[in-house]
Design an enzyme around this catalytic site. Structure first.
Site, mmCIF file in Angstrom:
data_model
loop_
_atom_site.group_PDB
_atom_site.id
_atom_site.type_symbol
_atom_site.label_atom_id
_atom_site.label_comp_id
_atom_site.label_asym_id
_atom_site.label_seq_id
_atom_site.Cartn_x
_atom_site.Cartn_y
_atom_site.Cartn_z
ATOM 1 N N SER A 83 51.896 42.774 42.681
ATOM 2 C CA SER A 83 50.944 42.285 43.680
ATOM 3 C C SER A 83 50.724 43.336 44.771
ATOM 4 C CB SER A 83 51.436 40.956 44.246
ATOM 5 O OG SER A 83 50.420 40.294 44.957
ATOM 6 N N ASP A 229 48.231 37.520 38.998
ATOM 7 C CA ASP A 229 49.321 37.997 39.854
ATOM 8 C C ASP A 229 50.655 38.035 39.103
ATOM 9 O OD1 ASP A 229 51.150 38.467 41.879
ATOM 10 O OD2 ASP A 229 50.083 37.231 43.327
#
Length: 750
Positions: A83, A229
């Site tokens: 991320s 993610d």
């Protein structure tokens, strides 16, 4: 057998033993000097793996950690990120220093980055009018006869261009496997739930995939997978650096957000946030269990900095550096002398590349959309150096057409030429779209009403980009219609447009400031026009309009039959000329820019002509916005019929008077507004909350309704206004000439 006797030996030379020992000692000394560097050399340094975890805006703390590692001269053998950690890891491996990262984060407009569309002034005229009539966030796609929801609130157009800028993709695509420092980026396959580690391929696509928070950012389709993610499966990828470079020591940085407290979990958004946080905490716990005694774990105290606080990047970075500094005693043994650190820096340095001259531009991957529609925005010329700022602007303008999920680029070397290759990805949820709008209107003088509007848009009916738009309304205004828009050239400069619609709405009639009648007016209109688009500035149209209007009394006194201006309200037809130019930065609450409109209608059958002029301007001043607007409507010949007369009254249209209370010919209106910005929309939403004051004046040359006051009329309005998920909202009060007072609550599109 001969026997040995000492007398047989030659006389002994006393100096020989000393010379022999001296020679042996010299040889030994030389040998010791030769091997001394090997004996003195330090043992090989341990291999260091750096892990940068996910945490949204909190991930800026990684920059501070990198600064401390740089101060301590700690070389790193591989890095893995998830991320926001993937963003920092990728940028660092691509050659950005921590200081440069701080500068880039400071330059970035994070609030704007999470809004895909370009500024309102960068949209083409047709899309500006669509945004005026419908809510952009209401778009639902139709493909193959089925409804398809948007994959995320944000598709990530501006985010991806920012990543390109960070890693200097304008000088050539950055590939993970080509970076001198081994870097791994973790994502999640949203279809299977698998952990996906990207070690090769496009660096920027890998960074974008790892940051795709489900529901907020659209997944990235990459190599047959839909990636989101990586924090869902491995937010602190310790295992990866052990496998990637055989790390003897792992430096793991965890910047994840803790789960919400039970009393904080209220509403759908907080429940979704909590679910993601709980999933992340579980895999983080599993990763931390892999740490060994020699590993170093850094968890910065980020205090009030949340995952959405991108504007607090400096504070997060400072807190990250402070956390690493507290562990300097444990980190320091991993450091190396200055020459060795400089050698390591040279070994992982990314070769700088010059901005290339572009020999050709290619547009790839389009199916429905004509490539010339994209090319019309490009200012890059063959043989000229690549202008990345201009390219990003042009790609955003193309994206603003509304046909694409994203518009990206790469610079490739092909047959000895530098080729700028554009990748517009058409919307998977197109080419047909359902759009919605809702308006709620309540005021003291006329009560409350609502209007629900729906539009079904069919795009790219042919190679030139023909469109059909079906519109229906229900509520205070009821009706429907269909519009056809057909460009006549590949770049959409010239077009033909036609429409037919029916609308039935309420019109009040006022006499001496009293509402004495309410009518339902039905209007049928058909129009055919040819037009010219002035790029992003606006357009001009010339055509013919046919109109039929009839009115029926709902309540009160029937006064229209006796008005000479009504003229039986029979059908009319005439020539229409319209010029519409606009360069404001927002539709409803511009901070800067201007707009001008001119409309001329001439009806030979009804023997009248109508001219309408409007101009507006907005100028920012610190936290204030000063704006002005003026209009004039009047007959160029003959007398305007009541149905085509100018109307005043209503919010910010002589606010103290009721909507449509003032009707007439030769009507002039002027407004001066001052607004203070008192709040801004949260991340991902465009707009501001403003407190404003408006001074208004108007004069009706030929009034069609009798009023107590004549001459110049005045009004003062005080209001709050801003943007909401369902459109603009206003709450305010106005006081007009003679003490007339009206209060308003308006939410939604006009």
């Amino acid at each position: 057998m001969a026997r040995f006797h000492p007398a047989d030996c030659p006389p002994r030379d006393a100096s020989r033993p000393r010379r022999a020992w001296a020679g042996a000692g010299l040889a030994l000394l030389l040998a010791l000097q030769a091997v001394a560097p090997a004996w003195a050399q330090e043992p090989p340094r341990p291999r260091v793996g750096l892990v940068l975890g996910g945490g949204g805006a909190r991930g800026a703390a990684h920059i501070g950690v990198l600064e401390e590692l740089e101060r301590l001269r700690i070389p790193v053998d591989c890095v893995a990120g998830t991320s926001m950690g993937a963003l920092v890891a990728g940028a660092w491996a691509a050659g950005l220093t921590p200081a440069e990262m701080r500068q880039e984060l400071a330059r970035a407009d994070w609030a704007d980055m999470f809004r895909d569309d370009p500024g309102y002034e960068e949209l083409n005229f047709r899309n500006k009018r669509l945004q005026q009539r419908f809510l952009p966030g209401s778009e639902t796609g139709f493909a193959g006869g089925s409804a398809v929801a948007l994959p995320g609130v944000v598709t990530g157009q501006k985010i991806k261009l920012f990543f390109n800028h960070l890693v200097r993709a304008d000088t050539g695509e950055r590939e993970l496997q080509q970076l001198p420092l081994p870097v791994s980026i973790v994502a999640t396959d949203i279809g299977t739930g698998e952990r996906v580690v990207l070690r090769d391929g496009s660096l920027t696509l890998a960074m974008r995939a790892s940051m795709s928070v489900p529901g907020l950012l659209a997944p990235v389709e990459y190599r047959g997978r839909k990636l989101v993610d990586g924090g869902l499966v491995d937010n602190v990828p310790i295992k990866e650096v052990r496998e990637r470079c055989g790390a003897d020591v792992v430096i793991a940085v965890n910047v994840g957000s803790p789960p919400l407290k039970p009393e904080q979990v209220q509403g759908l958004l907080s429940i979704t946030t909590q679910m993601v946080a709980l999933l992340t905490e579980q895999n983080v716990a599993a990763s931390l269990a892999l740490l060994r005694p020699q590993d170093i774990y850094i968890q910065p105290d980020l205090g009030p900095v949340t995952a959405a606080d991108f504007d607090r990047h400096t504070e997060a970075a400072d807190r990250g550096r402070a956390a690493a500094a507290l562990l300097a005693e444990r980190l320091a043994p991993l450091g190396v002398p200055e020459p060795a650190y400089a050698a390591w820096q040279r070994s992982v340095a990314v070769r700088e590349r010059d901005v290339p001259r572009i020999d050709a531009v290619e547009i790839a991957g389009l199916g429905r959309v004509n490539p010339e529609v994209v090319r019309r925005y490009l200012e890059q010329r063959d043989g000229a150096p690549l202008d990345t700022n201009a390219l990003n602007r042009d790609l955003l303008r193309a994206y603003g057409d509304g046909f694409y999920e994203r518009v990206d680029y790469s610079v490739v070397r092909q047959d000895g030429r530098n080729v700028l290759r554009l990748f517009p990805v058409e919307k998977a949820w197109g080419p047909d779209y359902l759009r919605l709008a809702l308006r709620l209107d309540s005021n003291l003088s006329q009560g409350s009403s609502y209007t629900l509007r729906a539009g079904y848009q069919k795009t790219w009916l042919n190679r030139l980009g023909g469109e059909l738009l079906f519109v229906g309304e229900l509520g205070g205004s009821t009706g429907g219609g269909v519009e056809w828009y057909q460009p006549l050239d590949e770049r959409h400069r010239v077009f033909v447009a036609s429409s037919i619609d029916y609308k039935r709405e309420r019109n009040d009639y006022w006499f001496l400031e009293q509402r004495i009648a309410e009518y339902r007016t039905a209007r049928t209109r058909a129009e055919l026009a040819v037009g010219l688009n002035f790029r992003l500035l606006g357009q001009v149209r010339l055509g013919w309009r046919e109109t039929r209007i009839s009115s029926g009394l709902e309540t009160g006194l029937d006064v229209l039959g006796g008005l000479a201006t009504n003229r039986a309200e029979r059908a009319s037809g005439g020539w229409l000329f319209a010029l519409d130019l606009e360069q404001a930065d927002r539709l409803h609450f511009p901070s800067r820019g201007w707009a001008t409109k001119l409309s001329l209608y001439d009806s030979p059958r009804r023997d009248y002509g109508r001219l309408a002029l409007e101009g507006s301007v907005a100028v920012p001043w610190e936290r204030y916005v000063i704006s002005a607007r003026s209009t004039w409507v009047g007959a160029t010949r003959g007398e305007l019929p009541l149905s085509d007369a100018a109307r005043l009254g209503g919010l910010l249209n002589l606010t103290g008077f009721a909507a449509g209370q003032l009707v007439g010919d030769e009507v002039a209106y002027a407004q001066l507004r001052g607004e203070r910005v008192i709040g801004r929309a949260p991340l991902g939403l465009r707009g501001e909350l403003r407190a404003g004051v408006a001074l208004e004046a108007a004069r009706i040359g030929v009034p069609y309704t009798r009023q107590v006051r004549t001459g110049t009329l005045h009004s003062l309005a005080v209001y709050l206004g801003g943007e909401t998920p369902v459109g603009p909202f206003f709450v305010g009060v106005g006081r007009g000439s003679g003490g007339l007072v009206n209060a308003y609550l308006v939410i939604g599109a006009p």
